[in-house]
Design a protein around this motif. Sequence first.
Motif, PDB file in Angstrom:
ATOM      1  N   ARG A   1      57.704 -20.542  26.820  1.00  0.00           N
ATOM      2  CA  ARG A   1      57.564 -19.095  26.968  1.00  0.00           C
ATOM      3  C   ARG A   1      58.100 -18.388  25.733  1.00  0.00           C
ATOM      4  NH1 ARG A   1      59.919 -16.777  32.378  1.00  0.00           N
ATOM      5  NH2 ARG A   1      58.957 -14.945  31.431  1.00  0.00           N
ATOM      6  N   ILE A   2      57.397 -17.358  25.330  1.00  0.00           N
ATOM      7  CA  ILE A   2      57.820 -16.626  24.138  1.00  0.00           C
ATOM      8  C   ILE A   2      58.396 -15.269  24.498  1.00  0.00           C
ATOM      9  CG2 ILE A   2      56.121 -17.772  22.680  1.00  0.00           C
ATOM     10  CD1 ILE A   2      54.365 -15.323  22.866  1.00  0.00           C
ATOM     11  N   ASN A   3      58.402 -14.925  25.789  1.00  0.00           N
ATOM     12  CA  ASN A   3      58.899 -13.618  26.197  1.00  0.00           C
ATOM     13  C   ASN A   3      60.408 -13.685  26.412  1.00  0.00           C
ATOM     14  OD1 ASN A   3      58.842 -10.941  26.899  1.00  0.00           O
ATOM     15  ND2 ASN A   3      58.347 -11.339  29.048  1.00  0.00           N
ATOM     16  N   VAL A   4      61.171 -13.669  25.339  1.00  0.00           N
ATOM     17  CA  VAL A   4      62.618 -13.751  25.398  1.00  0.00           C
ATOM     18  C   VAL A   4      63.184 -12.361  25.669  1.00  0.00           C
ATOM     19  CG1 VAL A   4      64.691 -14.426  24.150  1.00  0.00           C
ATOM     20  CG2 VAL A   4      62.561 -15.660  23.772  1.00  0.00           C
ATOM     21  N   ARG A   5      64.059 -12.255  26.678  1.00  0.00           N
ATOM     22  CA  ARG A   5      64.556 -10.943  27.084  1.00  0.00           C
ATOM     23  C   ARG A   5      66.039 -10.794  26.769  1.00  0.00           C
ATOM     24  NH1 ARG A   5      61.010  -8.160  30.222  1.00  0.00           N
ATOM     25  NH2 ARG A   5      59.274  -9.320  31.089  1.00  0.00           N
TER      26      ARG A   5
ATOM     27  N   ARG B   1      66.772 -13.228  18.224  1.00  0.00           N
ATOM     28  CA  ARG B   1      66.470 -14.264  17.235  1.00  0.00           C
ATOM     29  C   ARG B   1      66.983 -15.624  17.693  1.00  0.00           C
ATOM     30  NH1 ARG B   1      67.739 -10.917  11.691  1.00  0.00           N
ATOM     31  NH2 ARG B   1      65.578 -10.679  11.054  1.00  0.00           N
ATOM     32  N   SER B   2      68.219 -15.646  18.146  1.00  0.00           N
ATOM     33  CA  SER B   2      68.819 -16.908  18.563  1.00  0.00           C
ATOM     34  C   SER B   2      68.040 -17.541  19.707  1.00  0.00           C
ATOM     35  CB  SER B   2      70.278 -16.666  18.970  1.00  0.00           C
ATOM     36  OG  SER B   2      70.867 -17.858  19.446  1.00  0.00           O
ATOM     37  N   ARG B   3      67.677 -16.741  20.703  1.00  0.00           N
ATOM     38  CA  ARG B   3      66.974 -17.265  21.859  1.00  0.00           C
ATOM     39  C   ARG B   3      65.552 -17.688  21.509  1.00  0.00           C
ATOM     40  NH1 ARG B   3      68.959 -13.166  26.731  1.00  0.00           N
ATOM     41  NH2 ARG B   3      71.161 -13.740  26.632  1.00  0.00           N
ATOM     42  N   THR B   4      64.918 -16.964  20.604  1.00  0.00           N
ATOM     43  CA  THR B   4      63.569 -17.347  20.176  1.00  0.00           C
ATOM     44  C   THR B   4      63.596 -18.695  19.474  1.00  0.00           C
ATOM     45  OG1 THR B   4      62.849 -15.046  19.956  1.00  0.00           O
ATOM     46  CG2 THR B   4      61.606 -16.691  18.731  1.00  0.00           C
ATOM     47  N   LEU B   5      64.559 -18.889  18.575  1.00  0.00           N
ATOM     48  CA  LEU B   5      64.676 -20.169  17.873  1.00  0.00           C
ATOM     49  C   LEU B   5      65.017 -21.297  18.835  1.00  0.00           C
ATOM     50  CD1 LEU B   5      66.559 -18.978  14.663  1.00  0.00           C
ATOM     51  CD2 LEU B   5      64.181 -19.751  14.816  1.00  0.00           C
TER      52      LEU B   5
ATOM     53  N   SER C   1      53.045 -16.084  16.886  1.00  0.00           N
ATOM     54  CA  SER C   1      52.942 -15.338  18.143  1.00  0.00           C
ATOM     55  C   SER C   1      54.324 -15.111  18.749  1.00  0.00           C
ATOM     56  CB  SER C   1      52.057 -16.097  19.134  1.00  0.00           C
ATOM     57  OG  SER C   1      50.719 -16.169  18.680  1.00  0.00           O
ATOM     58  N   ALA C   2      55.138 -16.170  18.762  1.00  0.00           N
ATOM     59  CA  ALA C   2      56.492 -16.049  19.309  1.00  0.00           C
ATOM     60  C   ALA C   2      57.336 -15.085  18.489  1.00  0.00           C
ATOM     61  CB  ALA C   2      57.160 -17.429  19.354  1.00  0.00           C
ATOM     62  N   ALA C   3      57.274 -15.210  17.171  1.00  0.00           N
ATOM     63  CA  ALA C   3      58.065 -14.345  16.298  1.00  0.00           C
ATOM     64  C   ALA C   3      57.607 -12.899  16.385  1.00  0.00           C
ATOM     65  CB  ALA C   3      57.982 -14.834  14.851  1.00  0.00           C
ATOM     66  N   SER C   4      56.303 -12.693  16.599  1.00  0.00           N
ATOM     67  CA  SER C   4      55.784 -11.334  16.735  1.00  0.00           C
ATOM     68  C   SER C   4      56.324 -10.675  18.005  1.00  0.00           C
ATOM     69  CB  SER C   4      54.252 -11.359  16.763  1.00  0.00           C
ATOM     70  OG  SER C   4      53.729 -10.062  16.932  1.00  0.00           O
ATOM     71  N   VAL C   5      56.371 -11.424  19.099  1.00  0.00           N
ATOM     72  CA  VAL C   5      56.943 -10.898  20.333  1.00  0.00           C
ATOM     73  C   VAL C   5      58.410 -10.554  20.122  1.00  0.00           C
ATOM     74  CG1 VAL C   5      57.594 -11.480  22.704  1.00  0.00           C
ATOM     75  CG2 VAL C   5      55.317 -12.066  21.859  1.00  0.00           C
ATOM     76  N   CYS C   6      59.134 -11.433  19.440  1.00  0.00           N
ATOM     77  CA  CYS C   6      60.543 -11.192  19.144  1.00  0.00           C
ATOM     78  C   CYS C   6      60.716  -9.905  18.348  1.00  0.00           C
ATOM     79  CB  CYS C   6      61.115 -12.382  18.369  1.00  0.00           C
ATOM     80  SG  CYS C   6      62.874 -12.253  17.951  1.00  0.00           S
TER      81      CYS C   6
ATOM     82  N   LEU D   1      57.562 -12.774   9.365  1.00  0.00           N
ATOM     83  CA  LEU D   1      57.654 -13.628  10.534  1.00  0.00           C
ATOM     84  C   LEU D   1      57.921 -15.087  10.180  1.00  0.00           C
ATOM     85  CD1 LEU D   1      54.720 -12.242  12.733  1.00  0.00           C
ATOM     86  CD2 LEU D   1      57.125 -11.565  12.719  1.00  0.00           C
ATOM     87  N   ASP D   2      57.302 -15.575   9.107  1.00  0.00           N
ATOM     88  CA  ASP D   2      57.450 -16.981   8.759  1.00  0.00           C
ATOM     89  C   ASP D   2      58.854 -17.326   8.279  1.00  0.00           C
ATOM     90  OD1 ASP D   2      54.842 -17.378   9.430  1.00  0.00           O
ATOM     91  OD2 ASP D   2      54.077 -17.376   7.388  1.00  0.00           O
ATOM     92  N   ASP D   3      59.646 -16.312   7.914  1.00  0.00           N
ATOM     93  CA  ASP D   3      61.004 -16.595   7.450  1.00  0.00           C
ATOM     94  C   ASP D   3      61.864 -17.179   8.558  1.00  0.00           C
ATOM     95  OD1 ASP D   3      60.320 -15.771   4.973  1.00  0.00           O
ATOM     96  OD2 ASP D   3      61.658 -14.033   4.894  1.00  0.00           O
ATOM     97  N   GLY D   4      61.443 -17.027   9.813  1.00  0.00           N
ATOM     98  CA  GLY D   4      62.167 -17.664  10.899  1.00  0.00           C
ATOM     99  C   GLY D   4      62.125 -19.173  10.828  1.00  0.00           C
ATOM    100  N   LEU D   5      61.166 -19.717  10.062  1.00  0.00           N
ATOM    101  CA  LEU D   5      61.067 -21.161   9.871  1.00  0.00           C
ATOM    102  C   LEU D   5      61.900 -21.642   8.691  1.00  0.00           C
ATOM    103  CD1 LEU D   5      57.201 -21.418  10.314  1.00  0.00           C
ATOM    104  CD2 LEU D   5      58.957 -22.017  12.003  1.00  0.00           C
TER     105      LEU D   5
END
Length: 228
Positions: free
Chosen positions: A6-10, A73-77, A121-126, A180-184
């Motif tokens: 899931r990418i919907n991190v709250r 950010r932490s939860r998305t990663l 997609s995940a980073a965009s939601v974040c 967005l790609d900087d999260g990688l």
Amino acid sequence: MINKARINVRVRRLKAGRLSSARARFHGRRDAAGLREFLTDAAAGRTPADDDGLPPYILGLRAQVRRGTARLRSRTLTAHRALHIRIQAESVRVVTQYTVRGEPAPAALARFGQMIGQWRSAASVCRQQAQQLADEANQLIACYWDGAWTRGQRDGQVSGPRPTGWLPGEITLDRTWAHLDDGLLNDRWYAPDHAGRDTDPSAVAQALHILDHQAARGGDATSGVRGR
């Protein structure tokens, strides 16, 4: 196969509703007596250049947004750790084929592109959720200054409506949220001053360049342009 987590991190929202807005205005009215310099500067068309002297209520909202966006950010990663590992491994295969061996590998590039598309997609939601936190905080900041301005009018410090666009302490996301790609790339998503950008690029950075170059040429990549 990639595990599509899931990418919907709250995170806990600021809830800029009717009650919170009323509280913000109350704080503004209560603090107005100590905000005469801010109000008179606004009446003269001046806006504070930095955060010096911002009232505790505004500083508290800004701290909440910093904590909330860091948690996002932490939860998305964390939620996409397995995908992150796969991307790291696949990037080495892509770089080896295209840079070391000089042999196109459409299948490997397509797999890498699929993974990158999922990450984007995940980073965009974040990023959207981080912007929502900032927008909600800014709504409360506006209510706070409305309350202070109204009290200032009553006390004869200012006259007329609050200047449009005058919002000391307004929150904006820093530049790290624009890529967005900087999260990688571990040295970039938390570094607004472009840490590591002058060093030798990692395998992921090289693979992203190959992917985007192929996509721009209408090649075999299927993920589109790099996330911005």
